[in-house]
Design a protein around this motif. Sequence first.
Motif, PDB file in Angstrom:
ATOM      1  N   ARG A   1       5.240 -11.667   8.726  1.00  0.00           N
ATOM      2  CA  ARG A   1       6.681 -11.406   8.720  1.00  0.00           C
ATOM      3  C   ARG A   1       7.215 -11.929  10.041  1.00  0.00           C
ATOM      4  O   ARG A   1       6.735 -11.540  11.096  1.00  0.00           O
ATOM      5  CB  ARG A   1       6.937  -9.902   8.544  1.00  0.00           C
ATOM      6  CG  ARG A   1       8.333  -9.387   8.797  1.00  0.00           C
ATOM      7  CD  ARG A   1       9.374  -9.841   7.798  1.00  0.00           C
ATOM      8  NE  ARG A   1       9.179  -9.388   6.440  1.00  0.00           N
ATOM      9  CZ  ARG A   1       9.961  -9.828   5.424  1.00  0.00           C
ATOM     10  NH1 ARG A   1      10.940 -10.696   5.641  1.00  0.00           N
ATOM     11  NH2 ARG A   1       9.723  -9.405   4.203  1.00  0.00           N
TER      12      ARG A   1
ATOM     13  N   LYS B   1       5.663 -17.939   7.460  1.00  0.00           N
ATOM     14  CA  LYS B   1       4.860 -17.446   6.319  1.00  0.00           C
ATOM     15  C   LYS B   1       4.496 -18.666   5.476  1.00  0.00           C
ATOM     16  O   LYS B   1       5.135 -19.722   5.610  1.00  0.00           O
ATOM     17  CB  LYS B   1       5.645 -16.410   5.502  1.00  0.00           C
ATOM     18  CG  LYS B   1       6.935 -16.936   4.916  1.00  0.00           C
ATOM     19  CD  LYS B   1       7.675 -15.885   4.122  1.00  0.00           C
ATOM     20  CE  LYS B   1       8.973 -16.485   3.579  1.00  0.00           C
ATOM     21  NZ  LYS B   1       9.869 -15.584   2.943  1.00  0.00           N
TER      22      LYS B   1
ATOM     23  N   GLU C   1      15.183  -4.830  -5.929  1.00  0.00           N
ATOM     24  CA  GLU C   1      13.761  -5.057  -5.642  1.00  0.00           C
ATOM     25  C   GLU C   1      12.923  -4.810  -6.904  1.00  0.00           C
ATOM     26  O   GLU C   1      12.004  -5.569  -7.207  1.00  0.00           O
ATOM     27  CB  GLU C   1      13.309  -4.133  -4.508  1.00  0.00           C
ATOM     28  CG  GLU C   1      11.863  -4.303  -4.095  1.00  0.00           C
ATOM     29  CD  GLU C   1      11.605  -5.521  -3.198  1.00  0.00           C
ATOM     30  OE1 GLU C   1      12.522  -6.335  -2.994  1.00  0.00           O
ATOM     31  OE2 GLU C   1      10.461  -5.635  -2.710  1.00  0.00           O
TER      32      GLU C   1
ATOM     33  N   ASP D   1       8.971  -3.932   1.319  1.00  0.00           N
ATOM     34  CA  ASP D   1       8.887  -5.198   0.574  1.00  0.00           C
ATOM     35  C   ASP D   1       7.574  -5.933   0.872  1.00  0.00           C
ATOM     36  O   ASP D   1       6.968  -6.508  -0.028  1.00  0.00           O
ATOM     37  CB  ASP D   1      10.088  -6.089   0.931  1.00  0.00           C
ATOM     38  CG  ASP D   1      10.036  -7.440   0.228  1.00  0.00           C
ATOM     39  OD1 ASP D   1      10.144  -7.463  -1.007  1.00  0.00           O
ATOM     40  OD2 ASP D   1       9.844  -8.456   0.914  1.00  0.00           O
TER      41      ASP D   1
ATOM     42  N   LYS E   1      19.535  -7.233  -4.554  1.00  0.00           N
ATOM     43  CA  LYS E   1      18.471  -7.184  -3.541  1.00  0.00           C
ATOM     44  C   LYS E   1      18.979  -7.553  -2.145  1.00  0.00           C
ATOM     45  O   LYS E   1      18.620  -6.927  -1.162  1.00  0.00           O
ATOM     46  CB  LYS E   1      17.337  -8.141  -3.957  1.00  0.00           C
ATOM     47  CG  LYS E   1      16.151  -8.135  -3.010  1.00  0.00           C
ATOM     48  CD  LYS E   1      15.049  -9.077  -3.478  1.00  0.00           C
ATOM     49  CE  LYS E   1      15.381 -10.530  -3.197  1.00  0.00           C
ATOM     50  NZ  LYS E   1      14.208 -11.430  -3.304  1.00  0.00           N
TER      51      LYS E   1
ATOM     52  N   ASP F   1       5.033  -7.128  -1.860  1.00  0.00           N
ATOM     53  CA  ASP F   1       4.700  -8.559  -1.971  1.00  0.00           C
ATOM     54  C   ASP F   1       3.309  -8.896  -1.416  1.00  0.00           C
ATOM     55  O   ASP F   1       2.901 -10.060  -1.444  1.00  0.00           O
ATOM     56  CB  ASP F   1       5.742  -9.411  -1.221  1.00  0.00           C
ATOM     57  CG  ASP F   1       7.074  -9.487  -1.950  1.00  0.00           C
ATOM     58  OD1 ASP F   1       7.112  -9.110  -3.134  1.00  0.00           O
ATOM     59  OD2 ASP F   1       8.070  -9.906  -1.336  1.00  0.00           O
TER      60      ASP F   1
HETATM   61  C1  FPP Z   1      13.191  -9.085   0.645  1.00  0.00           C
HETATM   62  O1  FPP Z   1      13.114  -9.940  -0.433  1.00  0.00           O
HETATM   63  C2  FPP Z   1      13.543  -7.693   0.165  1.00  0.00           C
HETATM   64  C3  FPP Z   1      14.743  -7.094   0.186  1.00  0.00           C
HETATM   65  C4  FPP Z   1      15.919  -7.795   0.734  1.00  0.00           C
HETATM   66  C5  FPP Z   1      14.969  -5.701  -0.333  1.00  0.00           C
HETATM   67  C6  FPP Z   1      13.744  -4.820  -0.438  1.00  0.00           C
HETATM   68  C7  FPP Z   1      14.068  -3.444  -0.923  1.00  0.00           C
HETATM   69  C8  FPP Z   1      13.165  -2.448  -1.107  1.00  0.00           C
HETATM   70  C9  FPP Z   1      11.703  -2.636  -0.858  1.00  0.00           C
HETATM   71  C10 FPP Z   1      13.646  -1.112  -1.574  1.00  0.00           C
HETATM   72  C11 FPP Z   1      13.295  -0.006  -0.583  1.00  0.00           C
HETATM   73  C12 FPP Z   1      14.443   0.314   0.263  1.00  0.00           C
HETATM   74  C13 FPP Z   1      14.455   1.095   1.398  1.00  0.00           C
HETATM   75  C14 FPP Z   1      15.719   1.225   2.140  1.00  0.00           C
HETATM   76  C15 FPP Z   1      13.295   1.825   1.942  1.00  0.00           C
HETATM   77  P1  FPP Z   1      12.103 -11.190  -0.486  1.00  0.00           P
HETATM   78  O2  FPP Z   1      10.738 -10.686  -0.782  1.00  0.00           O
HETATM   79  O3  FPP Z   1      12.718 -12.170  -1.405  1.00  0.00           O
HETATM   80  O4  FPP Z   1      12.220 -11.775   0.983  1.00  0.00           O
HETATM   81  P2  FPP Z   1      11.068 -12.123   2.030  1.00  0.00           P
HETATM   82  O5  FPP Z   1      10.629 -13.496   1.678  1.00  0.00           O
HETATM   83  O6  FPP Z   1      11.764 -12.057   3.374  1.00  0.00           O
HETATM   84  O7  FPP Z   1       9.988 -11.122   1.888  1.00  0.00           O
END
Ligand code: FPP
Length: 287
Positions: A65, A193, A117, A56, A141, A60
Amino acid sequence: MHFYEVLDDMFNEFEEYKDIKKGKGVRGTLITTISPKSIKLAAVVEAIHLASLLHDDVIDEATLRRGVLSINAKYGDFTAVMLGDIIYSRAFYELTSFNEKVAKIISNAVYLLSQGELEDVKLSKEMNLDKEKYLQMIYKKTASLIEASCKAAALEEGYDEDDFGLYGKNIGIAFQIIDDLLDITQDEKTLGKPSMLDFKEGKMTLPYIYLYEALDEADREKLKSLYKKDLSETEKEWIKNKMNELGIISKCYNEAKELVEEAKKAITEYNIPKLEIIAEKIVDRKF
Ligand code: FPP
Ligand code: MG
Protein backbone atom coordinates in the motif's frame (compact mmCIF):
# COMPACT_ATOMS: atom_id res chain seq x y z
CA MET A 1 -2.17 22.88 11.84
CA HIS A 2 -2.44 20.34 8.99
CA PHE A 3 -5.17 17.68 9.11
CA TYR A 4 -2.51 14.95 9.00
CA GLU A 5 -1.07 16.29 12.30
CA VAL A 6 -4.54 16.01 13.87
CA LEU A 7 -4.73 12.44 12.56
CA ASP A 8 -1.29 11.60 14.00
CA ASP A 9 -2.30 13.04 17.39
CA MET A 10 -5.32 10.75 17.39
CA PHE A 11 -3.53 7.52 16.50
CA ASN A 12 0.19 7.77 17.25
CA GLU A 13 -0.29 5.81 20.47
CA PHE A 14 -0.91 2.70 18.34
CA GLU A 15 2.51 1.42 17.30
CA GLU A 16 1.36 -0.18 14.04
CA TYR A 17 -0.15 3.16 12.95
CA LYS A 18 3.38 4.54 12.56
CA ASP A 19 3.99 2.07 9.71
CA ILE A 20 1.23 3.56 7.59
CA LYS A 21 2.50 5.83 4.84
CA LYS A 22 0.54 9.01 4.21
CA GLY A 23 -1.53 9.17 1.03
CA LYS A 24 -2.37 12.06 -1.26
CA GLY A 25 -4.95 13.32 1.22
CA VAL A 26 -7.44 14.18 -1.53
CA ARG A 27 -10.50 14.17 0.74
CA GLY A 28 -8.89 16.22 3.52
CA THR A 29 -7.45 18.71 1.03
CA LEU A 30 -10.84 19.17 -0.62
CA ILE A 31 -12.44 19.86 2.77
CA THR A 32 -9.84 22.41 3.88
CA THR A 33 -9.86 24.07 0.44
CA ILE A 34 -13.63 24.56 0.57
CA SER A 35 -13.65 25.32 4.29
CA PRO A 36 -10.22 26.32 5.70
CA LYS A 37 -11.47 26.16 9.31
CA SER A 38 -12.61 22.53 8.93
CA ILE A 39 -9.29 20.85 9.82
CA LYS A 40 -10.88 18.46 12.30
CA LEU A 41 -13.55 17.42 9.79
CA ALA A 42 -10.76 16.77 7.27
CA ALA A 43 -8.96 14.57 9.82
CA VAL A 44 -12.17 12.65 10.58
CA VAL A 45 -12.78 11.92 6.89
CA GLU A 46 -9.14 10.94 6.31
CA ALA A 47 -9.44 8.58 9.31
CA ILE A 48 -12.55 6.95 7.81
CA HIS A 49 -10.78 6.61 4.48
CA LEU A 50 -7.72 5.09 6.16
CA ALA A 51 -9.84 2.57 8.06
CA SER A 52 -11.56 1.55 4.84
CA LEU A 53 -8.18 0.99 3.14
CA LEU A 54 -6.95 -1.18 6.04
CA HIS A 55 -10.01 -3.36 5.58
CA ASP A 56 -9.81 -3.21 1.78
CA ASP A 57 -6.24 -4.54 1.81
CA VAL A 58 -7.38 -7.52 3.88
CA ILE A 59 -10.26 -8.17 1.46
CA ASP A 60 -7.99 -7.74 -1.61
CA GLU A 61 -5.12 -9.65 0.07
CA ALA A 62 -2.89 -6.73 -0.93
CA THR A 63 0.71 -6.82 0.27
CA LEU A 64 1.67 -3.31 -0.76
CA ARG A 65 0.00 0.00 0.00
CA ARG A 66 1.53 3.29 -1.10
CA GLY A 67 4.77 1.51 -1.97
CA VAL A 68 5.32 -0.02 1.49
CA LEU A 69 4.18 -3.27 3.12
CA SER A 70 0.47 -3.15 3.94
CA ILE A 71 -0.50 -3.54 7.61
CA ASN A 72 -2.10 -6.93 6.89
CA ALA A 73 1.09 -8.12 5.19
CA LYS A 74 3.26 -6.88 8.06
CA TYR A 75 1.13 -7.76 11.09
CA GLY A 76 -1.56 -10.09 9.76
CA ASP A 77 -5.25 -9.73 8.96
CA PHE A 78 -6.48 -9.56 12.56
CA THR A 79 -4.30 -6.57 13.40
CA ALA A 80 -5.29 -4.79 10.18
CA VAL A 81 -9.01 -5.34 10.83
CA MET A 82 -8.79 -4.26 14.47
CA LEU A 83 -6.64 -1.21 13.72
CA GLY A 84 -9.23 -0.30 11.09
CA ASP A 85 -11.99 -0.66 13.69
CA ILE A 86 -10.08 1.50 16.20
CA ILE A 87 -9.54 4.26 13.63
CA TYR A 88 -13.07 3.98 12.32
CA SER A 89 -14.73 4.16 15.74
CA ARG A 90 -12.60 7.09 16.90
CA ALA A 91 -13.57 8.92 13.70
CA PHE A 92 -17.25 8.35 14.45
CA TYR A 93 -16.78 9.48 18.05
CA GLU A 94 -15.26 12.73 16.73
CA LEU A 95 -18.03 13.08 14.15
CA THR A 96 -20.63 13.39 16.93
CA SER A 97 -19.23 16.82 17.80
CA PHE A 98 -20.30 18.20 14.41
CA ASN A 99 -23.80 19.40 13.55
CA GLU A 100 -26.34 16.71 12.78
CA LYS A 101 -26.54 17.43 9.04
CA VAL A 102 -22.77 17.14 8.61
CA ALA A 103 -22.68 13.95 10.70
CA LYS A 104 -25.50 12.43 8.64
CA ILE A 105 -23.85 13.29 5.31
CA ILE A 106 -20.56 11.67 6.32
CA SER A 107 -22.07 8.61 8.02
CA ASN A 108 -24.38 7.97 5.06
CA ALA A 109 -21.34 8.02 2.76
CA VAL A 110 -19.68 5.35 4.91
CA TYR A 111 -22.85 3.25 4.59
CA LEU A 112 -22.60 3.68 0.81
CA LEU A 113 -18.89 2.97 0.53
CA SER A 114 -19.28 -0.23 2.49
CA GLN A 115 -22.02 -1.29 0.06
CA GLY A 116 -19.74 -0.32 -2.83
CA GLU A 117 -16.98 -2.53 -1.47
CA LEU A 118 -19.39 -5.47 -1.20
CA GLU A 119 -20.58 -4.84 -4.76
CA ASP A 120 -16.93 -4.73 -5.91
CA VAL A 121 -16.34 -8.14 -4.32
CA LYS A 122 -19.50 -9.58 -5.89
CA LEU A 123 -18.77 -8.12 -9.34
CA SER A 124 -15.29 -9.66 -9.20
CA LYS A 125 -16.67 -13.19 -9.05
CA GLU A 126 -17.29 -13.33 -12.79
CA MET A 127 -16.49 -11.20 -15.82
CA ASN A 128 -18.77 -8.17 -15.43
CA LEU A 129 -19.54 -6.55 -18.78
CA ASP A 130 -22.17 -4.14 -17.51
CA LYS A 131 -20.85 -0.57 -17.51
CA GLU A 132 -23.77 0.71 -15.40
CA LYS A 133 -23.00 -1.79 -12.64
CA TYR A 134 -19.36 -0.71 -12.70
CA LEU A 135 -20.30 2.99 -12.51
CA GLN A 136 -22.76 2.40 -9.65
CA MET A 137 -20.13 0.46 -7.75
CA ILE A 138 -17.36 3.08 -8.15
CA TYR A 139 -19.80 5.83 -7.25
CA LYS A 140 -20.50 4.07 -3.96
CA LYS A 141 -17.00 2.76 -3.25
CA THR A 142 -15.04 5.92 -4.05
CA ALA A 143 -17.12 8.91 -5.10
CA SER A 144 -19.62 8.85 -2.22
CA LEU A 145 -17.07 9.87 0.44
CA ILE A 146 -15.55 12.52 -1.85
CA GLU A 147 -19.03 13.86 -2.60
CA ALA A 148 -19.86 13.87 1.12
CA SER A 149 -16.58 15.62 1.99
CA CYS A 150 -17.38 18.46 -0.42
CA LYS A 151 -21.01 18.69 0.72
CA ALA A 152 -20.11 18.78 4.40
CA ALA A 153 -17.37 21.38 3.90
CA ALA A 154 -19.79 23.51 1.85
CA LEU A 155 -22.34 23.36 4.68
CA GLU A 156 -19.69 24.50 7.16
CA GLU A 157 -19.09 27.56 4.94
CA GLY A 158 -22.74 28.28 4.20
CA TYR A 159 -22.36 27.39 0.51
CA ASP A 160 -24.88 25.42 -1.54
CA GLU A 161 -24.31 21.76 -0.64
CA ASP A 162 -25.71 20.46 -3.95
CA ASP A 163 -23.26 22.46 -6.10
CA PHE A 164 -20.31 21.14 -4.14
CA GLY A 165 -21.83 17.67 -3.93
CA LEU A 166 -22.02 17.54 -7.73
CA TYR A 167 -18.42 18.70 -7.99
CA GLY A 168 -17.33 15.98 -5.53
CA LYS A 169 -19.38 13.22 -7.14
CA ASN A 170 -17.96 13.92 -10.60
CA ILE A 171 -14.33 14.19 -9.54
CA GLY A 172 -14.83 11.09 -7.38
CA ILE A 173 -15.99 8.98 -10.31
CA ALA A 174 -13.22 10.44 -12.49
CA PHE A 175 -10.70 9.64 -9.74
CA GLN A 176 -11.63 5.94 -9.74
CA ILE A 177 -11.71 5.71 -13.56
CA ILE A 178 -8.17 7.14 -13.62
CA ASP A 179 -7.10 4.78 -10.81
CA ASP A 180 -8.37 1.87 -12.87
CA LEU A 181 -6.53 3.15 -15.97
CA LEU A 182 -3.26 3.64 -14.09
CA ASP A 183 -3.45 0.01 -12.95
CA ILE A 184 -3.00 -0.83 -16.65
CA THR A 185 -0.74 1.93 -17.96
CA GLN A 186 1.79 2.33 -15.13
CA ASP A 187 4.53 0.03 -13.85
CA GLU A 188 4.91 -1.44 -10.36
CA LYS A 189 7.50 1.13 -9.28
CA THR A 190 5.22 4.08 -10.05
CA LEU A 191 2.09 2.43 -8.66
CA GLY A 192 3.59 1.14 -5.43
CA LYS A 193 1.84 -2.19 -6.11
CA PRO A 194 1.98 -4.77 -8.94
CA SER A 195 0.59 -3.57 -12.28
CA MET A 196 -2.55 -5.02 -13.89
CA LEU A 197 -3.64 -6.46 -10.59
CA ASP A 198 -7.32 -5.59 -11.11
CA PHE A 199 -7.87 -8.12 -13.92
CA LYS A 200 -6.11 -10.82 -11.93
CA GLU A 201 -8.39 -10.04 -8.97
CA GLY A 202 -11.39 -10.41 -11.26
CA LYS A 203 -12.11 -6.68 -11.40
CA MET A 204 -13.57 -5.77 -14.77
CA THR A 205 -12.83 -2.07 -14.70
CA LEU A 206 -14.01 0.31 -17.44
CA PRO A 207 -11.05 -0.27 -19.82
CA TYR A 208 -11.66 -4.04 -19.71
CA ILE A 209 -15.41 -3.63 -20.31
CA TYR A 210 -14.70 -1.42 -23.34
CA LEU A 211 -11.96 -3.75 -24.55
CA TYR A 212 -14.28 -6.74 -24.50
CA GLU A 213 -16.92 -4.76 -26.43
CA ALA A 214 -14.39 -3.78 -29.10
CA LEU A 215 -12.68 -7.16 -29.61
CA ASP A 216 -13.65 -9.71 -32.26
CA GLU A 217 -14.88 -13.15 -31.21
CA ALA A 218 -11.47 -14.87 -31.23
CA ASP A 219 -9.84 -12.14 -29.16
CA ARG A 220 -12.77 -12.10 -26.74
CA GLU A 221 -12.09 -15.79 -26.11
CA LYS A 222 -8.43 -15.02 -25.53
CA LEU A 223 -9.32 -12.24 -23.06
CA LYS A 224 -11.68 -14.60 -21.24
CA SER A 225 -8.92 -17.21 -20.97
CA LEU A 226 -6.65 -14.66 -19.24
CA TYR A 227 -9.28 -13.51 -16.74
CA LYS A 228 -8.15 -13.96 -13.09
CA LYS A 229 -4.87 -15.55 -14.21
CA ASP A 230 -1.36 -14.59 -13.17
CA LEU A 231 -0.40 -12.77 -16.36
CA SER A 232 2.99 -13.14 -18.04
CA GLU A 233 4.70 -10.04 -19.42
CA THR A 234 3.68 -11.08 -22.97
CA GLU A 235 0.04 -11.45 -21.94
CA LYS A 236 0.11 -8.06 -20.21
CA GLU A 237 1.58 -6.53 -23.36
CA TRP A 238 -1.12 -8.17 -25.51
CA ILE A 239 -3.88 -6.59 -23.42
CA LYS A 240 -2.17 -3.19 -23.36
CA ASN A 241 -1.51 -3.22 -27.11
CA LYS A 242 -5.11 -4.14 -27.88
CA MET A 243 -6.32 -1.36 -25.61
CA ASN A 244 -4.07 1.16 -27.34
CA GLU A 245 -4.91 -0.03 -30.87
CA LEU A 246 -8.64 0.14 -30.19
CA GLY A 247 -8.43 3.55 -28.55
CA ILE A 248 -9.71 2.26 -25.21
CA ILE A 249 -7.18 4.08 -23.04
CA SER A 250 -7.98 7.46 -24.58
CA LYS A 251 -11.72 6.73 -24.51
CA CYS A 252 -11.63 6.16 -20.73
CA TYR A 253 -9.30 9.09 -20.20
CA ASN A 254 -11.64 11.39 -22.14
CA GLU A 255 -14.62 10.22 -20.10
CA ALA A 256 -12.77 11.11 -16.91
CA LYS A 257 -11.87 14.49 -18.42
CA GLU A 258 -15.51 15.18 -19.25
CA LEU A 259 -16.50 14.43 -15.67
CA VAL A 260 -13.85 16.87 -14.47
CA GLU A 261 -15.25 19.57 -16.77
CA GLU A 262 -18.75 18.91 -15.38
CA ALA A 263 -17.32 19.15 -11.87
CA LYS A 264 -15.66 22.49 -12.55
CA LYS A 265 -18.87 23.85 -14.07
CA ALA A 266 -20.83 23.05 -10.91
CA ILE A 267 -18.73 25.42 -8.79
CA THR A 268 -17.52 28.16 -11.19
CA GLU A 269 -19.58 30.85 -9.49
CA TYR A 270 -17.67 30.38 -6.22
CA ASN A 271 -14.34 31.18 -7.89
CA ILE A 272 -12.08 28.87 -5.86
CA PRO A 273 -9.18 28.26 -8.32
CA LYS A 274 -7.60 25.54 -6.15
CA LEU A 275 -10.68 23.36 -6.61
CA GLU A 276 -10.23 23.54 -10.37
CA ILE A 277 -6.55 22.62 -9.99
CA ILE A 278 -7.42 19.63 -7.77
CA ALA A 279 -9.99 18.48 -10.34
CA GLU A 280 -7.42 18.67 -13.14
CA LYS A 281 -4.72 16.96 -11.07
CA ILE A 282 -7.08 14.03 -10.58
CA VAL A 283 -6.93 13.16 -14.27
CA ASP A 284 -3.35 14.30 -14.91
CA ARG A 285 -1.50 12.07 -12.46
CA LYS A 286 0.77 9.05 -12.64
CA PHE A 287 -0.19 7.38 -9.34
C1 FPP B 1 -10.33 0.82 -2.35
O1 FPP B 1 -10.71 0.26 -3.55
C2 FPP B 1 -11.48 0.71 -1.36
C3 FPP B 1 -12.36 1.66 -1.01
C4 FPP B 1 -12.27 3.01 -1.60
C5 FPP B 1 -13.46 1.42 -0.02
C6 FPP B 1 -13.27 0.25 0.92
C7 FPP B 1 -14.40 0.12 1.89
C8 FPP B 1 -14.49 -0.84 2.85
C9 FPP B 1 -13.46 -1.91 3.02
C10 FPP B 1 -15.67 -0.83 3.77
C11 FPP B 1 -15.24 -0.70 5.23
C12 FPP B 1 -15.37 0.68 5.69
C13 FPP B 1 -14.89 1.22 6.86
C14 FPP B 1 -15.07 2.67 7.09
C15 FPP B 1 -14.20 0.48 7.93
P1 FPP B 1 -9.67 -0.48 -4.53
O2 FPP B 1 -9.38 -1.83 -3.99
O3 FPP B 1 -10.23 -0.37 -5.89
O4 FPP B 1 -8.40 0.47 -4.46
P2 FPP B 1 -6.88 0.11 -4.15
O5 FPP B 1 -6.31 -0.30 -5.45
O6 FPP B 1 -6.29 1.41 -3.64
O7 FPP B 1 -6.85 -0.97 -3.14
MG1 MG C 1 -7.86 -2.68 -2.92
